[in-house]
Design an enzyme around this catalytic site. Structure first.
Site, PDB file in Angstrom:
ATOM      1  N   CYS A 168      34.704  -1.672  31.528  1.00 48.91           N
ATOM      2  CA  CYS A 168      34.268  -3.052  31.295  1.00 48.91           C
ATOM      3  C   CYS A 168      34.880  -4.044  32.279  1.00 48.91           C
ATOM      4  CB  CYS A 168      34.593  -3.464  29.862  1.00 48.91           C
ATOM      5  SG  CYS A 168      33.793  -2.436  28.612  1.00 48.91           S
ATOM      6  N   HIS A 172      34.060 -10.976  29.900  1.00 40.62           N
ATOM      7  CA  HIS A 172      33.364  -9.775  29.444  1.00 40.62           C
ATOM      8  C   HIS A 172      32.912  -9.983  28.006  1.00 40.62           C
ATOM      9  CE1 HIS A 172      32.378  -5.822  28.177  1.00 40.62           C
ATOM     10  NE2 HIS A 172      33.528  -5.595  27.561  1.00 40.62           N
ATOM     11  N   ASN A 225      27.798  -5.612  23.777  1.00 42.99           N
ATOM     12  CA  ASN A 225      28.721  -5.267  24.857  1.00 42.99           C
ATOM     13  C   ASN A 225      28.009  -4.354  25.846  1.00 42.99           C
ATOM     14  OD1 ASN A 225      30.702  -4.115  26.494  1.00 42.99           O
ATOM     15  ND2 ASN A 225      32.188  -3.872  24.843  1.00 42.99           N
TER      16      ASN A 225
END
Length: 328
Positions: free
Chosen positions: A111, A253, A283
């Site tokens: 990520c 993020h 996500n």
């Protein structure tokens, strides 16, 4: 040699999985997911969709915004943890978009991958090796989710985002960056190899297997993110001689709305200056920052000259921050 950030692009699958639909296959609810994560839906790639297709579309959109042609591109950096091919997918994207003059390679930092990719690409521009670079963040994590594990299956979606960096002799609009990692916490978030069988060749046992679904210690990842992300962005702001008041937009993020709220509060950045599309996409790992950036640019929120602070964080554990001025 300075850097200008001149284009953005994104692409997401058309299939949407809402919280309500998800509650039909696992014991959960829209209220449970929304209140804990801020996610309301996510996009999922179909069986025939590929990471390369999404990434190529995002890259093409970014190149067009930068008013370049694919043959102008010198370098393509693909940040992904879920390539179509373990040997790498960046070169397939290079071929798909017709970037015949570009070299291409994959970069894996989960990520944090997009921020790591931007910083890596910047070094090639600073040295004068390349002038026009596309950084892509793309992941299809739905391939690696345990859909019976409600702690993880509610979180992840699929997508791709891209950004164009160009050499600029007049000034440097990448105002600062910082990267970090802590392998002692590697066990907190994993998509790990698991041996399933052995083939004996004489006295040698050769293991064969695949990757097990995503596992995560959500509590530890939350603690890590709310502590380390404000710290690293504060370092970048100090080095860039900026304060929170100078930041027009904070793009984190898109992992959890609670994390984003906590980071913004610790930095002293008001909620109205935080870019969030987590509710729509969940996500999307390395894709989350460039997707959020591209949507904000195309919606007219982010304007030329705006100062953006971005930070990625996740498996490794890794985290990184960068501050740049949008546009030329």
């Amino acid at each position: 040699m300075g850097i200008a950030i001149t284009g953005s692009g994104s692409a997401t699958p058309t299939v949407e999985l809402t919280n309500e639909s998800l509650s039909q296959i696992v014991e959960t609810s829209d209220e449970w997911i929304s209140s804990r994560t801020g996610i309301q839906a996510r996009r999922l790639a179909g069986a025939e969709e590929s990471l390369c297709e999404l990434a190529a579309q995002a890259a093409q959109n970014a190149i067009a915004m930068a008013q370049l042609s694919p043959t102008d591109i010198d370098l393509i950096v693909l940040a992904t943890s879920t390539p179509d091919d373990l040997f790498g997918s960046a070169v397939k994207i290079q071929h798909a978009i017709g970037a015949t003059q570009a070299v291409a390679f994959d970069l894996t930092a989960a990520c944090s991958g997009f921020v790591f990719g931007v910083v890596t690409a910047a070094q090639f521009i600073y040295t004068g090796a390349y002038r026009n670079v596309v950084v892509i963040g793309a992941d299809i994590l739905s391939r690696w989710v345990n859909w019976s594990d409600r702690a993880t299956c509610v979180l992840f979606g699929d997508g791709a985002g891209a950004m164009v960096l160009q050499a600029d002799e007049s000034r440097d609009r990448l105002l600062g960056f910082e990267l970090a990692s802590n392998g002692t916490q590697n066990h907190c978030l994993n998509l790990a190899y698991r041996g399933e069988s052995q083939t004996l060749i004489g006295d040698v046992a050769i293991a064969q297997g695949t990757y097990q679904p995503i596992t995560m210690n959500g509590r530890e990842v939350y603690r890590f993110a709310v502590a380390k992300v404000p710290e690293i962005l504060s370092k970048v702001m100090f080095r860039a001689n900026l304060t929170a008041e100078d930041i027009n937009w904070l793009i984190l993020h898109q992992a959890n709305q609670r994390i984003m709220d906590a980071v913004a509060q610790r930095l002293g950045i008001p909620a109205e200056r935080v870019v969030s599309n987590l509710a729509k996409y969940g996500n999307t790992s390395a894709a989350s920052i460039p997707i959020a950036l591209d949507e904000a640019v195309r919606a007219g929120k982010i304007q030329t000259g705006d100062i953006l602070a971005v930070s990625g964080f996740g498996a490794g554990l890794t985290w990184g921050g960068a501050i740049f001025e949008w546009g030329r």
